[in-house]
Every structure is written in C-alpha cells, then in structure tokens.
Design a protein around this motif. Structure first.
Motif, PDB file in Angstrom:
ATOM      1  N   LEU A 158       0.832  -1.202   0.000  1.00  0.00           N
ATOM      2  CA  LEU A 158       0.000   0.000   0.000  1.00  0.00           C
ATOM      3  C   LEU A 158       0.868   1.254   0.000  1.00  0.00           C
ATOM      4  N   ALA A 159       1.880   1.267   0.867  1.00  0.00           N
ATOM      5  CA  ALA A 159       2.789   2.411   0.927  1.00  0.00           C
ATOM      6  C   ALA A 159       3.497   2.607  -0.404  1.00  0.00           C
ATOM      7  N   ALA A 160       3.929   1.526  -1.027  1.00  0.00           N
ATOM      8  CA  ALA A 160       4.618   1.627  -2.314  1.00  0.00           C
ATOM      9  C   ALA A 160       3.676   2.118  -3.410  1.00  0.00           C
ATOM     10  N   ARG A 161       2.467   1.604  -3.436  1.00  0.00           N
ATOM     11  CA  ARG A 161       1.508   1.971  -4.490  1.00  0.00           C
ATOM     12  C   ARG A 161       1.191   3.459  -4.480  1.00  0.00           C
ATOM     13  N   TYR A 162       1.048   4.035  -3.282  1.00  0.00           N
ATOM     14  CA  TYR A 162       0.667   5.440  -3.178  1.00  0.00           C
ATOM     15  C   TYR A 162       1.820   6.347  -2.749  1.00  0.00           C
ATOM     16  N   GLY A 163       3.020   5.815  -2.647  1.00  0.00           N
ATOM     17  CA  GLY A 163       4.186   6.622  -2.285  1.00  0.00           C
ATOM     18  C   GLY A 163       4.111   7.175  -0.872  1.00  0.00           C
ATOM     19  N   LEU A 164       3.494   6.433   0.037  1.00  0.00           N
ATOM     20  CA  LEU A 164       3.292   6.923   1.404  1.00  0.00           C
ATOM     21  C   LEU A 164       4.600   6.889   2.191  1.00  0.00           C
ATOM     22  N   LYS A 165       4.937   8.009   2.796  1.00  0.00           N
ATOM     23  CA  LYS A 165       6.188   8.113   3.542  1.00  0.00           C
ATOM     24  C   LYS A 165       5.988   8.020   5.053  1.00  0.00           C
TER      25      LYS A 165
END
Length: 183
Positions: A158-165
């Motif tokens: 999920l973090a990778a898909r939306y670029g969540l930092k």
C-alpha cells in the motif's frame, strides 16, 4: 464537524427484549415483524434504536475530506446491515457511532429498503469506495496515516503503491476487540 441530516433507520427487528415487550414468546416467529397488535392503535409503542446518516454520497464526501485538514481529529463510520444489527444489540457499538464525526450509509440495499418503506432517498457512500477514493484523491505521500489490520506485506505494498512516507502499521492479534487491555 459535519452536517447531520436526520435520516433515521430502525436498527434491528428480532430483539428478544422487544418480543417480550410485545408479549411474544422468544421461540415464536410472527408472520411479520414487528407484529401488528390487535386491535390496531391500542398497544403501547415500542422504541427501537435509530441511527442518523450524514447526507453525503461519495463525490460530496471526498470534497469534505479534502477540506478536513490535520488540525482536528475525527472518524467516519460506514454502517451496513450487520452494523445495524450490532447497534441494536451492543450499547458500546452505539457509542462508537455516536462519537463518529460522520456516519455514511454503506448499503445500497438498505437505501432501497428505506426508499420503499419510508420514502426517503438516502445517499450511499460505500466504505470500500470511500477508502479507494481517499487514497486516490485526498491522501498525500507526506500525510501521516495509521493502518490497523492486514499483514505487513500488504501495508508495504500500500505504501509503495501510493508513495506513502508516513504510514504506521499495526496488525492486532485475533480476538483483540474483546480484550480491553489490547484496545
């Protein structure tokens, strides 16, 4: 925190306490529920729990979420048929709904039932559609997020898909909801 429109839907129908109040044995299944008392108009009214829904469909609520900001805390609940049953049976569940900033109807089926039985047109904002809409249109890569549930691999994806930092993830053990210390 939100515009609450007083749309009301009765939550629950086969509550044993209501059956007792209506003089029906717990195992008796009436032909209709609630049973129609005879003669009409002479029985005392029974009070069922109700729920108020905010008047937002998905596109309108996405705009509310965009303007919400980080200066205030709030949460959204999206009740479905199971939630309405639990609202009737669990007082603690009702308290969670009372404290929610927004209550958005998740069920097209319930919206149709209310339309047919009460003549109200309730907007539907399904929780799954809302979640996708928030990730695609509102949440920014630097926004702090807390994800409860799912496996670590899913949180990473999920973090990778939306670029969540700033994604914090916690996957509680099964049954945690019944353990006050875990909550």
């Amino acid at each position: 925190m939100g515009l609450h429109v007083a749309h009301s839907v009765v939550a629950g129908a086969k509550n044993p306490h209501l059956k007792a109040a209506a003089g029906i044995a717990p195992d008796d299944e009436p032909l209709c529920w609630p049973p129609i008392p005879e003669p009409l108009g002479t029985a005392p009214r029974m009070s069922l729990k109700t729920i108020q829904f905010d008047d937002y469909d998905l596109p309108r609520f996405i705009e509310v979420a965009r303007r919400w900001g980080t200066g205030q805390y709030g949460y959204v609940v999206t009740p479905n048929a199971d939630h309405l049953i639990r609202l009737d049976e669990e007082d603690s569940f009702q308290a969670l709904y009372h404290d929610a900033s927004f209550v958005l109807l998740d069920s097209r089926f319930l919206a149709k039932i209310v339309s047919v039985t009460q003549g109200l047109a309730l907007p539907v904002c399904a929780g799954s559609d809302l979640t996708a809409g928030l990730f695609e249109q509102v949440i920014q890569p630097d926004d702090p997020l807390v994800l409860i549930g799912c496996e670590a691999e899913q949180a990473t994806a999920l973090a990778a898909r939306y670029g969540l930092k700033n994604l914090a993830h916690y996957n509680p053990p099964m049954g945690f909801i019944r353990d006050p210390a875990a909550i």
